[in-house]
Design a protein around this motif. Sequence first.
Motif, PDB file in Angstrom:
ATOM      1  N   SER A 139      -6.381   4.974   0.056  1.00  0.00           N
ATOM      2  CA  SER A 139      -5.021   5.297  -0.351  1.00  0.00           C
ATOM      3  C   SER A 139      -4.892   6.798  -0.593  1.00  0.00           C
ATOM      4  O   SER A 139      -5.636   7.378  -1.385  1.00  0.00           O
ATOM      5  N   THR A 140      -3.932   7.431   0.091  1.00  0.00           N
ATOM      6  CA  THR A 140      -3.711   8.862  -0.097  1.00  0.00           C
ATOM      7  C   THR A 140      -3.271   9.160  -1.527  1.00  0.00           C
ATOM      8  O   THR A 140      -3.720  10.138  -2.136  1.00  0.00           O
ATOM      9  N   ILE A 190      -0.616  -0.805  -6.439  1.00  0.00           N
ATOM     10  CA  ILE A 190      -1.264  -0.177  -5.289  1.00  0.00           C
ATOM     11  C   ILE A 190      -2.774  -0.154  -5.505  1.00  0.00           C
ATOM     12  O   ILE A 190      -3.246   0.352  -6.511  1.00  0.00           O
ATOM     13  N   GLY A 236      -5.030   1.072  -0.426  1.00  0.00           N
ATOM     14  CA  GLY A 236      -3.658   1.289   0.003  1.00  0.00           C
ATOM     15  C   GLY A 236      -2.815   0.037   0.058  1.00  0.00           C
ATOM     16  O   GLY A 236      -1.601   0.110   0.283  1.00  0.00           O
TER      17      GLY A 236
END
Length: 207
Positions: free
Chosen positions: A119-120, A191, A195
């Motif tokens: 996940s960014t 989240i 992601g």
Amino acid sequence: MGTAADRRPGKRHRAEEPVLSEQPDAVDGSAVPGRRPRTRLLLALAAGVLVADLVTKLAVVATIEPGEDIRLLGGALYLTHLRNTGAAFSFAEGFTVVFTLVAVAVAVVIVRVARRLFSTAWAVTLGLVLGGALGNLIDRVFRDPGFLRGGVVDFLSVFGPDGQVWPVFNIADSAIVCGGVLGAVLALRGIEFDGSRGKDEAAADAA
């Protein structure tokens, strides 16, 4: 009637053999098909925060005398020079060793989970926290009064000098708080590190 080329040993076997692309299951966070872990983003952001924190602290120590206040932005910001033996924003002073050990534990945990981080948003969150934790940890290890008990250099005071309105803080404190707020938002939204959305949230959206 087939040709000699069609009857060559092994050709039919190779033609009929299915091509399998072995993709590790993402349940354990070890891999996600078509995606790469955001480890580099996490480490790059942590390094950026750490460098910014160290450079600003060195500049403050070299140019501002302890207790001196420099007024900026019409009084919205003051630069000062204080030493903090507590947590972020001078909280719980006197527990320096405890917060030092906590910072070490946080850094170790973040580095261990980086491998399964896709996940960014979580990479940004943990990068901010890791960089901030390392920045203050370096002060606690190497600055006076001694190993694990060093005073963290704080120098930002908003809306008033010497923390009259808000406790004096530094770049590392800001990064830790911003990362913590972002992490709380991501957790509330369900989240995950890979992601994806949590099962309960995904089920609620489907309903």
